[in-house]
Design a protein around this motif. Sequence first.
Motif, PDB file in Angstrom:
ATOM      1  N   ASP A  69      10.332  20.412 -26.252  1.00  0.00           N
ATOM      2  CA  ASP A  69       9.584  19.966 -27.440  1.00  0.00           C
ATOM      3  C   ASP A  69       8.139  19.557 -27.112  1.00  0.00           C
ATOM      4  N   ASP A  70       7.938  18.831 -26.019  1.00  0.00           N
ATOM      5  CA  ASP A  70       6.615  18.251 -25.760  1.00  0.00           C
ATOM      6  C   ASP A  70       5.490  19.282 -25.580  1.00  0.00           C
ATOM      7  N   PRO A  71       5.696  20.335 -24.764  1.00  0.00           N
ATOM      8  CA  PRO A  71       4.614  21.315 -24.631  1.00  0.00           C
ATOM      9  C   PRO A  71       4.286  21.967 -25.975  1.00  0.00           C
ATOM     10  N   ALA A  72       5.322  22.212 -26.780  1.00  0.00           N
ATOM     11  CA  ALA A  72       5.106  22.814 -28.097  1.00  0.00           C
ATOM     12  C   ALA A  72       4.319  21.860 -28.993  1.00  0.00           C
ATOM     13  N   LEU A  73       4.632  20.571 -28.893  1.00  0.00           N
ATOM     14  CA  LEU A  73       3.936  19.562 -29.697  1.00  0.00           C
ATOM     15  C   LEU A  73       2.441  19.573 -29.392  1.00  0.00           C
ATOM     16  N   LEU A  74       2.083  19.579 -28.112  1.00  0.00           N
ATOM     17  CA  LEU A  74       0.667  19.537 -27.735  1.00  0.00           C
ATOM     18  C   LEU A  74      -0.062  20.787 -28.235  1.00  0.00           C
ATOM     19  N   GLU A  75       0.589  21.943 -28.117  1.00  0.00           N
ATOM     20  CA  GLU A  75      -0.044  23.185 -28.595  1.00  0.00           C
ATOM     21  C   GLU A  75      -0.209  23.169 -30.116  1.00  0.00           C
ATOM     22  N   ALA A  76       0.785  22.615 -30.814  1.00  0.00           N
ATOM     23  CA  ALA A  76       0.720  22.552 -32.278  1.00  0.00           C
ATOM     24  C   ALA A  76      -0.428  21.636 -32.719  1.00  0.00           C
ATOM     25  N   LEU A  77      -0.620  20.527 -32.004  1.00  0.00           N
ATOM     26  CA  LEU A  77      -1.733  19.619 -32.309  1.00  0.00           C
ATOM     27  C   LEU A  77      -3.064  20.340 -32.061  1.00  0.00           C
ATOM     28  N   ASP A  78      -3.162  21.040 -30.934  1.00  0.00           N
ATOM     29  CA  ASP A  78      -4.400  21.747 -30.587  1.00  0.00           C
ATOM     30  C   ASP A  78      -4.746  22.825 -31.612  1.00  0.00           C
ATOM     31  N   ALA A  79      -3.712  23.510 -32.117  1.00  0.00           N
ATOM     32  CA  ALA A  79      -3.946  24.641 -33.024  1.00  0.00           C
ATOM     33  C   ALA A  79      -4.212  24.194 -34.460  1.00  0.00           C
ATOM     34  N   GLY A  80      -4.045  22.915 -34.765  1.00  0.00           N
ATOM     35  CA  GLY A  80      -4.276  22.428 -36.128  1.00  0.00           C
ATOM     36  C   GLY A  80      -3.222  22.903 -37.118  1.00  0.00           C
ATOM     37  N   CYS A  81      -1.987  23.026 -36.667  1.00  0.00           N
ATOM     38  CA  CYS A  81      -0.907  23.464 -37.559  1.00  0.00           C
ATOM     39  C   CYS A  81      -0.809  22.512 -38.762  1.00  0.00           C
ATOM     40  N   PHE A  82      -0.561  23.083 -39.966  1.00  0.00           N
ATOM     41  CA  PHE A  82      -0.612  22.237 -41.167  1.00  0.00           C
ATOM     42  C   PHE A  82       0.547  21.254 -41.232  1.00  0.00           C
ATOM     43  N   TYR A  83       1.612  21.547 -40.495  1.00  0.00           N
ATOM     44  CA  TYR A  83       2.756  20.638 -40.486  1.00  0.00           C
ATOM     45  C   TYR A  83       3.355  20.601 -39.082  1.00  0.00           C
ATOM     46  N   ILE A  84       3.606  19.403 -38.608  1.00  0.00           N
ATOM     47  CA  ILE A  84       4.323  19.233 -37.342  1.00  0.00           C
ATOM     48  C   ILE A  84       5.392  18.171 -37.585  1.00  0.00           C
ATOM     49  N   GLY A  85       6.649  18.557 -37.363  1.00  0.00           N
ATOM     50  CA  GLY A  85       7.736  17.592 -37.534  1.00  0.00           C
ATOM     51  C   GLY A  85       8.586  17.583 -36.279  1.00  0.00           C
TER      52      GLY A  85
END
Lengths: 229, 97
Positions: A150-166
Amino acid sequence: MRRELLAAMKFETDARRASVLVTDVADGAQFLLLASSEPKNSVEVAARQALLDGESRMALVEGREYFFTVAWPAPRLVIVGASHVSQALAALSVTAGFDVAIVDPRKAFASERRFPGVNLVAQWPQDAFKQAPLDPFCAVALLAHVPSIDDPALLEALDAGCFYIGALGSKKTRDARMKRLAAAGRQSEADRIHAPIGLDIGARTPAEIAVAILAEIVSVMRRGGARRR
Amino acid sequence: MAFDWLQEGRGVAIATVIETWGSAPRRSGSHLIVDQEGHFAGSVSGGCVEAEVIVAATECIESGAPKILEFGVEDETAWRIGLPCGGRIRVYVEKVS
């Protein structure tokens, strides 16, 4: 509408870019304004605003009626972790019009038998996202419940500006995640993560949790999650 | 989808909700795609005015001329093709050529 215009809109959405078709409803004249083009007149300024708002609408500009058809790329849902909840979420999200991908390096979980017909990527998130990069039209649901996935995916999602992260997990799990985020020097981004994941509808089963997650994603997509909790 | 239909060699018209007043089932920008035989996909309402739009769309595929349709309770044809929800909508119908 000319066939070339329809093809051009499709080309843009396939490339995961937004565009807006401008129609003069009195005479049928049309043109396509791309997300990258600078507006050159008042009609294009109004069209660009509709594109940014993600809302198709009518506008009266200098006495003429125009309709702006906004074409955004299909929202993509990346589900990290091929769990029981993921099975239900994948099925529901496809029905709701999302382009769905499941990412989980554990091949026993990410199997065709468990996810028939779903785009399965049996890789670590950081490798999966090299091939299919995240973008602002993506929602990311972290459901592996394993920090190393989960953690590496979380950091990439934050970097990419994904409209939703849960992120799935109890308040305790969430607090532990926050500590890891703080250790990575990214505490200020914590409020972009929906955790515990999903609207509070009293969900009990994996399928009900999936409904809660999908409802939360739609609510964020359509109105910025304004009425969340 | 409209593009796929074109690739199959079908005549295609697109109907788009361009304006709504009051309570309307589908928002501006909603599409109904129609071919020359009246096959359709999508929606411009909850199903109340689709039949009328499909007829207009097949005519549009023949004539090539775009047109604007209006539906609502104030319409004199309300009993036939009115919107039971009490709203009013405007629909733009155009051929893809």
